[in-house]
Design a protein around this motif. Sequence first.
Motif, PDB file in Angstrom:
ATOM      1  N   HIS A   5       0.848  -1.181   0.000  1.00  0.00           N
ATOM      2  CA  HIS A   5       0.000   0.000   0.000  1.00  0.00           C
ATOM      3  C   HIS A   5       0.887   1.236   0.000  1.00  0.00           C
ATOM      4  O   HIS A   5       2.080   1.163   0.212  1.00  0.00           O
ATOM      5  CB  HIS A   5      -0.919   0.015   1.217  1.00  0.00           C
ATOM      6  N   GLY A   6       0.275   2.343  -0.218  1.00  0.00           N
ATOM      7  CA  GLY A   6       1.017   3.590  -0.205  1.00  0.00           C
ATOM      8  C   GLY A   6       0.638   4.461  -1.382  1.00  0.00           C
ATOM      9  O   GLY A   6       0.105   3.993  -2.384  1.00  0.00           O
ATOM     10  N   THR A   7       0.926   5.724  -1.241  1.00  0.00           N
ATOM     11  CA  THR A   7       0.604   6.691  -2.268  1.00  0.00           C
ATOM     12  C   THR A   7       1.847   7.468  -2.619  1.00  0.00           C
ATOM     13  O   THR A   7       2.640   7.811  -1.742  1.00  0.00           O
ATOM     14  CB  THR A   7      -0.485   7.661  -1.756  1.00  0.00           C
ATOM     15  N   VAL A   8       2.009   7.759  -3.883  1.00  0.00           N
ATOM     16  CA  VAL A   8       3.106   8.604  -4.341  1.00  0.00           C
ATOM     17  C   VAL A   8       2.467   9.853  -4.930  1.00  0.00           C
ATOM     18  O   VAL A   8       1.628   9.772  -5.821  1.00  0.00           O
ATOM     19  CB  VAL A   8       3.966   7.896  -5.401  1.00  0.00           C
ATOM     20  N   TYR A   9       2.836  11.005  -4.395  1.00  0.00           N
ATOM     21  CA  TYR A   9       2.335  12.274  -4.886  1.00  0.00           C
ATOM     22  C   TYR A   9       3.384  12.889  -5.795  1.00  0.00           C
ATOM     23  O   TYR A   9       4.537  13.049  -5.403  1.00  0.00           O
ATOM     24  CB  TYR A   9       2.041  13.228  -3.725  1.00  0.00           C
ATOM     25  N   LEU A  10       2.982  13.217  -7.014  1.00  0.00           N
ATOM     26  CA  LEU A  10       3.861  13.857  -7.978  1.00  0.00           C
ATOM     27  C   LEU A  10       3.281  15.223  -8.301  1.00  0.00           C
ATOM     28  O   LEU A  10       2.106  15.327  -8.669  1.00  0.00           O
ATOM     29  CB  LEU A  10       3.959  13.020  -9.252  1.00  0.00           C
ATOM     30  N   THR A  11       4.080  16.250  -8.143  1.00  0.00           N
ATOM     31  CA  THR A  11       3.626  17.604  -8.450  1.00  0.00           C
ATOM     32  C   THR A  11       4.628  18.263  -9.382  1.00  0.00           C
ATOM     33  O   THR A  11       5.813  17.933  -9.376  1.00  0.00           O
ATOM     34  CB  THR A  11       3.472  18.461  -7.184  1.00  0.00           C
ATOM     35  N   GLN A  12       4.136  19.195 -10.154  1.00  0.00           N
ATOM     36  CA  GLN A  12       4.998  19.951 -11.046  1.00  0.00           C
ATOM     37  C   GLN A  12       4.492  21.386 -11.125  1.00  0.00           C
ATOM     38  O   GLN A  12       3.290  21.625 -11.099  1.00  0.00           O
ATOM     39  CB  GLN A  12       5.044  19.311 -12.423  1.00  0.00           C
ATOM     40  N   LYS A  13       5.432  22.306 -11.191  1.00  0.00           N
ATOM     41  CA  LYS A  13       5.058  23.709 -11.308  1.00  0.00           C
ATOM     42  C   LYS A  13       6.212  24.494 -11.907  1.00  0.00           C
ATOM     43  O   LYS A  13       7.356  24.036 -11.918  1.00  0.00           O
ATOM     44  CB  LYS A  13       4.661  24.281  -9.956  1.00  0.00           C
ATOM     45  N   ARG A  14       5.902  25.662 -12.388  1.00  0.00           N
ATOM     46  CA  ARG A  14       6.932  26.542 -12.922  1.00  0.00           C
ATOM     47  C   ARG A  14       7.760  27.077 -11.771  1.00  0.00           C
ATOM     48  O   ARG A  14       7.241  27.372 -10.703  1.00  0.00           O
ATOM     49  CB  ARG A  14       6.289  27.712 -13.657  1.00  0.00           C
ATOM     50  N   MET A  15       9.050  27.165 -12.002  1.00  0.00           N
ATOM     51  CA  MET A  15       9.927  27.732 -10.972  1.00  0.00           C
ATOM     52  C   MET A  15       9.622  29.217 -10.845  1.00  0.00           C
ATOM     53  O   MET A  15       9.369  29.897 -11.837  1.00  0.00           O
ATOM     54  CB  MET A  15      11.396  27.572 -11.361  1.00  0.00           C
ATOM     55  N   THR A  16       9.654  29.700  -9.634  1.00  0.00           N
ATOM     56  CA  THR A  16       9.485  31.123  -9.434  1.00  0.00           C
ATOM     57  C   THR A  16      10.832  31.796  -9.612  1.00  0.00           C
ATOM     58  O   THR A  16      11.880  31.187  -9.426  1.00  0.00           O
ATOM     59  CB  THR A  16       8.938  31.414  -8.022  1.00  0.00           C
ATOM     60  N   PHE A  17      10.798  33.047  -9.954  1.00  0.00           N
ATOM     61  CA  PHE A  17      12.038  33.775 -10.155  1.00  0.00           C
ATOM     62  C   PHE A  17      12.631  34.183  -8.821  1.00  0.00           C
ATOM     63  O   PHE A  17      11.937  34.240  -7.810  1.00  0.00           O
ATOM     64  CB  PHE A  17      11.802  34.990 -11.043  1.00  0.00           C
TER      65      PHE A  17
END
Length: 136
Positions: A26-38
Motif C-alpha cells: 500500500h502507499g501513495t506517491v504524490y507527484l507535483t509539477q510547477k513553474r519555478m518562481t524567479f
Amino acid sequence: MPEHLSNDEFFTKLGNLFEHNRTKGHGTVYLTQKRMTFDTSLVPPSPTKVADDPLWDTHPEDPVPILIRATNNKSDKRPGTDRKDVDKIKFSTVVQSDRLDAFFVRYAEACKAGMSGLKKRDKKKGKKDKKKKRKA
C-alpha cells in the motif's frame, strides 16, 4: 533553498519509491509539477502583454524551468497509526525548458512502470448497486 537532484538521480529515486510502496502492499506517491518562481533579488520577468492573448503571462521571453516533486506524504507519526514506522520521503528536480520533451518521455515511462502493480477497478459491482438503488 533545498538541494535538487539531477534528472537521472530523480528517476532512480522515483523508481525506488514506487518499488518501496509496491513491496509494502500500500502507499501513495504524490507527484507535483510547477513553474519555478524567479529569484526575488533579481528583476521579475516581464512578458509583453498582447491584447488578443488571454494567457500572455505564460509566454516569458526567457523560458522558465519546471520543478518536479515526488513524496510519499507520510508525515503522521502519532502512536496507534500505521504510519509511525515510515519516514517521509521527499525529493525534487529542476528541468530546463530545452530538456522538457526528453524528460517527460522518461517521466511517463517511470509512472507507467510504477503503476503496473495496481489492481483493476471492478466496474460491474458499482453498476449493479446503482441499478438496485434506482429500482428501490
